[in-house]
Design an enzyme around this catalytic site. Sequence first.
Site, mmCIF file in Angstrom:
data_model
loop_
_atom_site.group_PDB
_atom_site.id
_atom_site.type_symbol
_atom_site.label_atom_id
_atom_site.label_comp_id
_atom_site.label_asym_id
_atom_site.label_seq_id
_atom_site.Cartn_x
_atom_site.Cartn_y
_atom_site.Cartn_z
ATOM 1 C CD GLU A 192 -2.013 1.156 3.551
ATOM 2 O OE1 GLU A 192 -1.746 0.709 3.836
ATOM 3 O OE2 GLU A 192 -3.659 1.734 3.383
ATOM 4 C CG ASN B 13 -4.456 3.445 0.660
ATOM 5 O OD1 ASN B 13 -3.822 3.910 -0.404
ATOM 6 N ND2 ASN B 13 -4.575 4.093 1.598
ATOM 7 C CE LYS C 167 -7.280 1.500 3.772
ATOM 8 N NZ LYS C 167 -5.760 1.535 4.173
ATOM 9 C CD GLU D 189 -5.496 4.635 6.024
ATOM 10 O OE1 GLU D 189 -4.585 3.511 6.457
ATOM 11 O OE2 GLU D 189 -5.646 4.786 5.002
ATOM 12 C CB CYS E 265 -4.415 -1.645 4.520
ATOM 13 S SG CYS E 265 -2.756 -1.777 6.234
ATOM 14 C CG ASN F 79 2.293 1.124 4.251
ATOM 15 O OD1 ASN F 79 2.794 2.192 4.314
ATOM 16 N ND2 ASN F 79 1.944 0.645 3.066
HETATM 17 N N1 ING Z 1 -3.381 0.243 8.914
HETATM 18 C C1 ING Z 1 -4.037 -0.676 10.263
HETATM 19 C C2 ING Z 1 -3.985 -1.641 9.933
HETATM 20 O O1 ING Z 1 -5.854 -1.124 9.256
HETATM 21 C C3 ING Z 1 -4.544 -0.188 11.914
HETATM 22 C C4 ING Z 1 -4.796 0.352 10.616
HETATM 23 C C5 ING Z 1 -4.070 -0.639 12.615
HETATM 24 C C6 ING Z 1 -6.103 -0.529 12.167
HETATM 25 C C7 ING Z 1 -4.124 -2.121 14.064
HETATM 26 C C8 ING Z 1 -6.349 -0.826 13.369
HETATM 27 C C9 ING Z 1 -5.343 -2.231 13.854
HETATM 28 O O2 ING Z 1 -3.459 -2.325 9.085
HETATM 29 C C10 ING Z 1 -3.695 0.689 7.800
HETATM 30 N N2 ING Z 1 -2.454 1.187 6.451
HETATM 31 O O3 ING Z 1 -4.516 0.540 7.543
#
Ligand code: ING
Length: 330
Positions: A47, A115, A132, A151, A182, A207
């Site tokens: 991503e 995205n 996304k 985001e 993601c 990411n």
């Molecule tokens: N990053 C993370 C993901 O969904 C996240 C944000 C991390 C949400 C951990 C919930 C828990 O992997 C992106 N860029 O979506």
Amino acid sequence: MSRRLVVAAAQMGPIQLAEGRDVVVGRMVRLMETAHKRGAEVVVFPELALTTFFPRWYKEDISEAEAFYESSLPSNETAPLFEAAKKFGIGFHLGYGEIAYEPDETGVVRKRYFNTAVYVDPSGEIVFKYRKIHLPGHKEFDPNRKVQHLEKRYFEVGNLGFPVVRAPVGSAGPVNLGMLICNDRRWPEAWRVLGLQQVELVMLGYNTPAINQDNKGFEAHHLRVLHSHLAIQAGCYQNATFGVGVAKAGNEDGHELFGHSIIVNPQGEIMAQATSWSDELIVADCDLDMCKLGRTTIFNFAAHRRPEHYGRILEQTGSVPPAEWTPGKK
Ligand code: ING
């Protein structure tokens, strides 16, 4: 004839805020060259693969962040990647920030930010695009967070649905390709919409911060990776598809993203896993006919699904408290 496809996940190490696209694209071309040497016919990049994970940085005006987006693809900076794909005869998935000028739901043409991920044929032609849909984080600056995750500020919700396209890939011939980005991987509905289109290879970049940044409670670090793998393995198993989850990893200006990229088969087994948090290529030889077993037995959707009982999934956005039972209640 078996439909075998050699798939590569091109995990990328950190991209610092100050790092130029030319350096990043050079790293990607080297990964693609390694993929070619390892016999890969399709390469999946992460991503937002061309820049640092910029939604961690607050900008008052989104126009100040436009340097992180692509207004055209390919561009001068990204052309070497398309040329390498053509040279090696490799198809590739690329995640990036997209600026698009198109009508919104009111019909007004305006500058829009997504995205985005594309799958590119070795000829350099973009086969299909996905934007996304599940945008995590928040829109306004949140002083309580350890690190921002903006985001919802920098991107609109994707407007292309969850497409699956049947396109020729390497020696396997036509393959049913789908993409997620993601956070999408955490939502079973997203996988199921792809599964209902008989997807065979889900390409997804991520990411993901190595530590919880919400600051709303402790989450053990090892759970971040467990949840990522759980989501991808379950998605593949429950929709009888291969999946490639590819990280941008490592320490970006002091902020750690975890690696642990994986390639998963339709049984939910991890076929290959990255072990660094740097640029690293992992490869798996996928027998696409493996998708048939799940799709014609346990997950034969036509035979076993009962949509008439799934109403809440479409009718509700949030959850609601259940009916309360008390002793003697009739
Ligand atoms: N990053 C993370 C993901 O969904 C996240 C944000 C991390 C949400 C951990 C919930 C828990 O992997 C992106 N860029 O979506």
